[in-house]
Write a protein that holds these residues in place. Structure first.
Motif, PDB file in Angstrom:
ATOM      1  N   TYR A   1       0.870  -1.179   0.000  1.00 32.00           N
ATOM      2  CA  TYR A   1       0.000   0.000   0.000  1.00 32.00           C
ATOM      3  C   TYR A   1       0.905   1.226   0.000  1.00 32.00           C
ATOM      4  O   TYR A   1       1.904   1.261   0.713  1.00 32.00           O
ATOM      5  N   ASP A   2       0.551   2.204  -0.843  1.00 29.69           N
ATOM      6  CA  ASP A   2       1.308   3.451  -0.931  1.00 29.69           C
ATOM      7  C   ASP A   2       0.607   4.541  -0.119  1.00 29.69           C
ATOM      8  O   ASP A   2      -0.613   4.739  -0.253  1.00 29.69           O
ATOM      9  N   PHE A   3       1.398   5.260   0.676  1.00 26.70           N
ATOM     10  CA  PHE A   3       0.873   6.321   1.537  1.00 26.70           C
ATOM     11  C   PHE A   3       1.591   7.635   1.256  1.00 26.70           C
ATOM     12  O   PHE A   3       2.805   7.648   1.044  1.00 26.70           O
ATOM     13  N   ASP A   4       0.826   8.706   1.276  1.00 26.54           N
ATOM     14  CA  ASP A   4       1.410  10.050   1.228  1.00 26.54           C
ATOM     15  C   ASP A   4       1.630  10.460   2.681  1.00 26.54           C
ATOM     16  O   ASP A   4       0.689  10.799   3.395  1.00 26.54           O
ATOM     17  N   PHE A   5       2.900  10.389   3.100  1.00 28.82           N
ATOM     18  CA  PHE A   5       3.239  10.667   4.501  1.00 28.82           C
ATOM     19  C   PHE A   5       4.515  11.493   4.522  1.00 28.82           C
ATOM     20  O   PHE A   5       5.365  11.383   3.629  1.00 28.82           O
ATOM     21  N   GLU A   6       4.646  12.325   5.562  1.00 27.34           N
ATOM     22  CA  GLU A   6       5.742  13.306   5.568  1.00 27.34           C
ATOM     23  C   GLU A   6       7.121  12.713   5.767  1.00 27.34           C
ATOM     24  O   GLU A   6       8.127  13.395   5.561  1.00 27.34           O
ATOM     25  N   ARG A   7       7.214  11.461   6.160  1.00 29.94           N
ATOM     26  CA  ARG A   7       8.536  10.857   6.365  1.00 29.94           C
ATOM     27  C   ARG A   7       8.484   9.384   5.975  1.00 29.94           C
ATOM     28  O   ARG A   7       7.415   8.800   5.770  1.00 29.94           O
ATOM     29  N   ALA A   8       9.673   8.785   5.876  1.00 31.87           N
ATOM     30  CA  ALA A   8       9.753   7.352   5.571  1.00 31.87           C
ATOM     31  C   ALA A   8       9.376   6.543   6.805  1.00 31.87           C
ATOM     32  O   ALA A   8       9.679   6.920   7.939  1.00 31.87           O
ATOM     33  N   PHE A   9       8.696   5.436   6.589  1.00 37.40           N
ATOM     34  CA  PHE A   9       8.379   4.531   7.685  1.00 37.40           C
ATOM     35  C   PHE A   9       9.645   3.782   8.103  1.00 37.40           C
ATOM     36  O   PHE A   9      10.514   3.478   7.280  1.00 37.40           O
ATOM     37  N   THR A  10       9.727   3.472   9.386  1.00 37.19           N
ATOM     38  CA  THR A  10      10.902   2.799   9.951  1.00 37.19           C
ATOM     39  C   THR A  10      10.558   1.358  10.307  1.00 37.19           C
ATOM     40  O   THR A  10       9.376   0.994  10.387  1.00 37.19           O
ATOM     41  N   PRO A  11      11.573   0.503  10.555  1.00 32.85           N
ATOM     42  CA  PRO A  11      11.288  -0.854  11.026  1.00 32.85           C
ATOM     43  C   PRO A  11      10.445  -0.863  12.301  1.00 32.85           C
ATOM     44  O   PRO A  11       9.595  -1.739  12.487  1.00 32.85           O
ATOM     45  N   GLU A  12      10.672   0.126  13.168  1.00 33.23           N
ATOM     46  CA  GLU A  12       9.872   0.215  14.394  1.00 33.23           C
ATOM     47  C   GLU A  12       8.414   0.529  14.068  1.00 33.23           C
ATOM     48  O   GLU A  12       7.493   0.021  14.729  1.00 33.23           O
ATOM     49  N   ASP A  13       8.205   1.366  13.039  1.00 28.69           N
ATOM     50  CA  ASP A  13       6.836   1.656  12.595  1.00 28.69           C
ATOM     51  C   ASP A  13       6.146   0.383  12.121  1.00 28.69           C
ATOM     52  O   ASP A  13       4.965   0.160  12.414  1.00 28.69           O
ATOM     53  N   LEU A  14       6.888  -0.445  11.371  1.00 33.58           N
ATOM     54  CA  LEU A  14       6.290  -1.681  10.860  1.00 33.58           C
ATOM     55  C   LEU A  14       5.850  -2.586  12.002  1.00 33.58           C
ATOM     56  O   LEU A  14       4.786  -3.223  11.927  1.00 33.58           O
ATOM     57  N   GLU A  15       6.663  -2.673  13.041  1.00 35.54           N
ATOM     58  CA  GLU A  15       6.293  -3.492  14.199  1.00 35.54           C
ATOM     59  C   GLU A  15       5.003  -2.969  14.830  1.00 35.54           C
ATOM     60  O   GLU A  15       4.115  -3.750  15.195  1.00 35.54           O
TER      61      GLU A  15
ATOM     62  N   ILE B   1       2.676  -1.193  13.339  1.00 34.82           N
ATOM     63  CA  ILE B   1       1.568  -1.413  12.394  1.00 34.82           C
ATOM     64  C   ILE B   1       1.103  -2.865  12.459  1.00 34.82           C
ATOM     65  O   ILE B   1      -0.105  -3.148  12.452  1.00 34.82           O
ATOM     66  N   GLU B   2       2.053  -3.799  12.519  1.00 32.15           N
ATOM     67  CA  GLU B   2       1.687  -5.211  12.651  1.00 32.15           C
ATOM     68  C   GLU B   2       0.861  -5.451  13.918  1.00 32.15           C
ATOM     69  O   GLU B   2      -0.144  -6.177  13.897  1.00 32.15           O
ATOM     70  N   ALA B   3       1.276  -4.863  15.026  1.00 33.04           N
ATOM     71  CA  ALA B   3       0.555  -5.030  16.294  1.00 33.04           C
ATOM     72  C   ALA B   3      -0.867  -4.477  16.176  1.00 33.04           C
ATOM     73  O   ALA B   3      -1.829  -5.085  16.669  1.00 33.04           O
ATOM     74  N   GLU B   4      -1.004  -3.330  15.501  1.00 31.18           N
ATOM     75  CA  GLU B   4      -2.331  -2.741  15.321  1.00 31.18           C
ATOM     76  C   GLU B   4      -3.186  -3.603  14.396  1.00 31.18           C
ATOM     77  O   GLU B   4      -4.407  -3.734  14.601  1.00 31.18           O
ATOM     78  N   MET B   5      -2.572  -4.196  13.384  1.00 29.94           N
ATOM     79  CA  MET B   5      -3.303  -5.101  12.483  1.00 29.94           C
ATOM     80  C   MET B   5      -3.871  -6.292  13.258  1.00 29.94           C
ATOM     81  O   MET B   5      -4.999  -6.736  13.006  1.00 29.94           O
ATOM     82  N   ARG B   6      -3.108  -6.806  14.208  1.00 30.31           N
ATOM     83  CA  ARG B   6      -3.587  -7.945  14.997  1.00 30.31           C
ATOM     84  C   ARG B   6      -4.796  -7.558  15.846  1.00 30.31           C
ATOM     85  O   ARG B   6      -5.711  -8.357  16.050  1.00 30.31           O
ATOM     86  N   LYS B   7      -4.814  -6.328  16.324  1.00 25.75           N
ATOM     87  CA  LYS B   7      -5.991  -5.860  17.065  1.00 25.75           C
ATOM     88  C   LYS B   7      -7.214  -5.803  16.143  1.00 25.75           C
ATOM     89  O   LYS B   7      -8.326  -6.177  16.544  1.00 25.75           O
ATOM     90  N   ILE B   8      -7.011  -5.329  14.927  1.00 26.58           N
ATOM     91  CA  ILE B   8      -8.112  -5.230  13.957  1.00 26.58           C
ATOM     92  C   ILE B   8      -8.618  -6.622  13.591  1.00 26.58           C
ATOM     93  O   ILE B   8      -9.828  -6.856  13.489  1.00 26.58           O
ATOM     94  N   ILE B   9      -7.700  -7.557  13.426  1.00 30.23           N
ATOM     95  CA  ILE B   9      -8.074  -8.931  13.101  1.00 30.23           C
ATOM     96  C   ILE B   9      -8.878  -9.546  14.246  1.00 30.23           C
ATOM     97  O   ILE B   9      -9.915 -10.187  14.036  1.00 30.23           O
ATOM     98  N   ALA B  10      -8.413  -9.327  15.463  1.00 31.40           N
ATOM     99  CA  ALA B  10      -9.098  -9.883  16.638  1.00 31.40           C
ATOM    100  C   ALA B  10     -10.501  -9.298  16.793  1.00 31.40           C
ATOM    101  O   ALA B  10     -11.414  -9.968  17.291  1.00 31.40           O
ATOM    102  N   ALA B  11     -10.699  -8.059  16.349  1.00 28.37           N
ATOM    103  CA  ALA B  11     -12.016  -7.417  16.468  1.00 28.37           C
ATOM    104  C   ALA B  11     -13.035  -8.011  15.505  1.00 28.37           C
ATOM    105  O   ALA B  11     -14.237  -7.771  15.649  1.00 28.37           O
ATOM    106  N   ASP B  12     -12.567  -8.770  14.501  1.00 32.73           N
ATOM    107  CA  ASP B  12     -13.456  -9.482  13.561  1.00 32.73           C
ATOM    108  C   ASP B  12     -14.431  -8.529  12.865  1.00 32.73           C
ATOM    109  O   ASP B  12     -15.640  -8.762  12.815  1.00 32.73           O
ATOM    110  N   HIS B  13     -13.903  -7.464  12.285  1.00 29.04           N
ATOM    111  CA  HIS B  13     -14.735  -6.532  11.525  1.00 29.04           C
ATOM    112  C   HIS B  13     -15.111  -7.140  10.181  1.00 29.04           C
ATOM    113  O   HIS B  13     -14.262  -7.682   9.467  1.00 29.04           O
ATOM    114  N   SER B  14     -16.370  -7.034   9.805  1.00 27.13           N
ATOM    115  CA  SER B  14     -16.821  -7.531   8.505  1.00 27.13           C
ATOM    116  C   SER B  14     -16.411  -6.569   7.395  1.00 27.13           C
ATOM    117  O   SER B  14     -16.400  -5.346   7.590  1.00 27.13           O
TER     118      SER B  14
END
Length: 649
Positions: free
Chosen positions: A104-118, A120-133
């Motif tokens: 996914y491409d984002f218009d953001f003011e800075r480059a994402f870092t490896p720490e950002d990816l970690e 984002i992954e953690a937040e994705m797991r929360k979204i998955i656990a919430a079971d949104h349709s």
């Protein structure tokens, strides 16, 4: 009405969804693996309400290519939702599924870092656990634009303008809304195994004149087992990366000061190339090809006549000499046709097979340059077979046999594609049909399976692309065979037939390795830098234990070198373990250790790729290296001897 679902008839009342129909037709275990379904050629969400046109449904399972596309596309949306939660000022653009993953491409003011990816992954797991349709609705263009403009997502309106149309589908899950055709998994919990892999810059729409965006790559699979297998393969691929191994083995480098996309071959790399090119050149002579050499630049009028100027000029470089425009050649075919036309040919002279290691230049954008695999200057093992139409089938088959020999030599598996006429092309429909039929009939007669790749032929003719598979199962396009009735017409190529009349030949464009640079890059990764002995630029290295063995090591090197072995001697006053380790890191096949015992016996202690083979005489060591070098050729039924620098020929 009734719907045929996986060969079982199911009653479909008004309002019934695809998911409900599939659940009735499939066992619980099977249904759990379904992520979407197909109705005809259309892939649908499981939430899609059946209509009268949906008379037959085919389940799309999570571990199929189509199922993985649905999962990965949905993973991109979940990732975008996580990014928006963590970085609200980021604007979303596009997020497709790609081979082996998504981005996914984002218009953001800075480059994402490896720490950002970690994070984002953690937040994705929360979204998955919430079971949104995942839900879909269709809005008129004006209403959809108003929706996204109100959210500050300005890129979506631009996308809608480019796509055209009056209505657009909008998908949402949780708090995230996106412009999307779909389909998607039923809910976020269906994303069971994913990993964000890396970040990169990417220009909006791939245009370097546009804004630089921040791209996040990831991958997703049906289960953790498949994900772990893939990630392990990725780690192995990193170890084999030719961009890392090339400098480590002192084969080549890229010098930005001299220009991007052009390799500098160091002595060992240049020797490796010479060995490979010498082998191919001698094979060409053995197979009745004539070696030619042609200029780097040709007058622009020739590129206009060939159709390259109209159909390929964005990939070419141009210059001017004495007020005359010239083009740097991106291909060798035009020059080879001029050689053919330098004499009047008889039907008895054909076929003419011109071969050249031709250096070509192509204007690649900086964003797609990738080590040796995508460069601006490269060398093709290029040849053009000019033959009578009645000779065409045999010539195509001979090229295919040569490709089979080369793939067998390097233990490559391969697949083939027949690419047909693209939109941007030259020549008559009749000539394209003749050329396509010639290629397909040749492969059919040889019993070779192939797939059709619609619209991806060269602009002057259809082609067979041979895609080799390396030891990690990755696919690389190298060899190609193209049949061309059009350029011989444009360049008025003729031969005098048996009837004394002028006839038009047909031309076969073919490359066996393709780009020499790319082929060496693929070989480097395939062998992880440990080239087969016949190809290794340094086949053996003599290591002394102490200075006392210096004189013997020097004489031993002379002996081996005189017998055609590519050998060096490490006479430094260093510990033996250090020198052994260094030779192993440099992937030298044979390590020949010389201590007092070896000097006394007049031999060397032989190690082959880490295996200790014991004390051998110098003659035995020579025989071992030579036998090892010839083994791949014997397996392929080929017989070779050694040249002055130990290349099997």
């Amino acid at each position: 009405m009734q719907v045929l679902v996986a060969d079982k008839a199911v009653e479909a009342q008004a309002g019934k969804t695809c998911g409900e129909a599939l659940k009735e037709a499939l066992s619980g275990k099977k249904f759990k693996k379904v992520v979407a379904c197909k109705s005809g050629d259309v892939t649908l969400d499981l939430s899609h309400e059946l209509t009268e046109t949906d008379t037959a449904l085919i389940p799309v399972y999570d571990d199929t290519p189509e199922g993985l596309d649905v999962i990965r596309h949905s993973a991109a949306h979940i990732m975008a939702e996580a990014v928006k939660r963590l970085f609200p000022s980021a604007k979303v653009t596009i997020g497709p599924a790609i081979e082996n993953g998504f981005y996914y491409d984002f218009d953001f003011e800075r480059a994402f870092t490896p720490e950002d990816l970690e994070a984002i992954e953690a937040e994705m797991r929360k979204i998955i656990a919430a079971d949104h349709s995942f839900s879909c609705k269709v809005l008129p263009k004006a209403e959809a634009k108003e929706l996204f403009d109100g959210m500050g997502e300005t890129y979506k309106g631009e996308i809608m303008d480019d796509l055209g149309g009056e209505e657009f589908s909008i998908y949402s899950q949780g708090d995230f809304v996106d412009l999307c055709r779909g389909p998607h998994i039923p809910s976020t919990r269906f994303l069971k195994a994913f990993k964000l892999t890396n970040c990169a810059g990417a220009y909006w729409r791939g245009d370097e004149n546009n804004k630089m965006l921040q791209r996040i790559y990831g991958t997703a699979f049906a289960n953790e087992k498949d994900l772990k297998k893939y990630l392990k393969q990725i780690e192995e691929a990193k170890k084999r990366d030719h961009r890392k191994l090339g400098p480590q083995l002192d084969l080549f480098s890229f010098q930005e000061r001299g220009g991007s996309g052009m390799a500098y071959w160091h002595p060992k790399g240049a020797l490796l190339r010479t060995i490979l090119e010498d082998f191919v050149s001698r094979e060409m002579l053995r197979r009745d090809y004539d070696i030619v050499r042609t200029p780097q630049i040709l007058k622009r009028e020739l590129w206009e006549a060939s159709g390259h100027y109209d159909n390929y000029r964005e990939n070419m470089y141009f210059t001017e000499i004495d007020d005359q425009p010239y083009g740097v050649k991106p291909m060798n075919c035009v020059a080879h046709m001029l050689i053919y036309n330098s004499h009047l040919r008889s039907y008895r002279d054909l076929p003419k097979r011109y071969f050249e290691f031709g250096v070509v230049h192509r204007h690649e954008k900086s964003g797609v340059l990738h080590g040796l695999l995508r460069v601006r200057q490269f060398t093709q093992d290029d040849a053009h077979v000019i033959c009578r139409p009645d000779q065409l089938q045999d010539e195509i088959k001979d090229v295919m046999k040569w490709i089979q020999d080369l793939m067998g030599l390097f233990d490559f598996e391969y697949t083939m594609e027949l690419s047909t006429r693209p939109e941007k092309s030259i020549g008559s429909a009749e000539d394209w049909e003749r050329a396509t039929t010639a290629l397909s009939e040749a492969m059919d007669s040889m019993g070779l399976p192939y797939e059709i790749n619609e619209g991806d032929g060269a602009f002057y003719g259809p082609k067979i692309d041979v895609k080799l598979h390396d030891c990690l199962g990755r696919e690389w396009q190298c060899s190609t065979i193209q049949v061309d009735f059009t350029l011989p017409e444009r360049f008025d190529m003729v031969y005098i037939g048996e009837d004394g009349e002028r006839h038009r030949p047909v031309m076969v464009h073919r490359a066996i390795m393709g780009s020499v640079e790319r082929f060496i890059g693929v070989l480097t990764e395939h062998y992880a830098g440990a080239f087969p002995t016949w190809l290794a630029p340094e086949q053996a290295r003599i290591l002394t234990v102490t200075d006392a063995q210096h004189d013997f090591a020097v004489e031993a090197r002379k002996f081996l070198k005189a017998r055609g072995i590519r050998v060096e001697a490490d006479l430094r006053n260093e510990k033996l373990g250090y020198k052994v380790r260094e030779a192993q890191l440099e992937k030298v096949p044979y390590i020949l250790v010389v201590g007092d015992k070896e000097v006394e016996s007049g031999g060397v202690n032989v190690r082959l790729r880490g295996e200790n083979l014991g004390l051998k005489t110098l003659e035995e060591a020579v025989n071992m290296v030579q036998a090892d070098s010839l083994e791949p050729f014997k397996r392929g039924g080929m017989s070779y001897s050694f040249s002055s620098y130990s290349c099997p020929v």
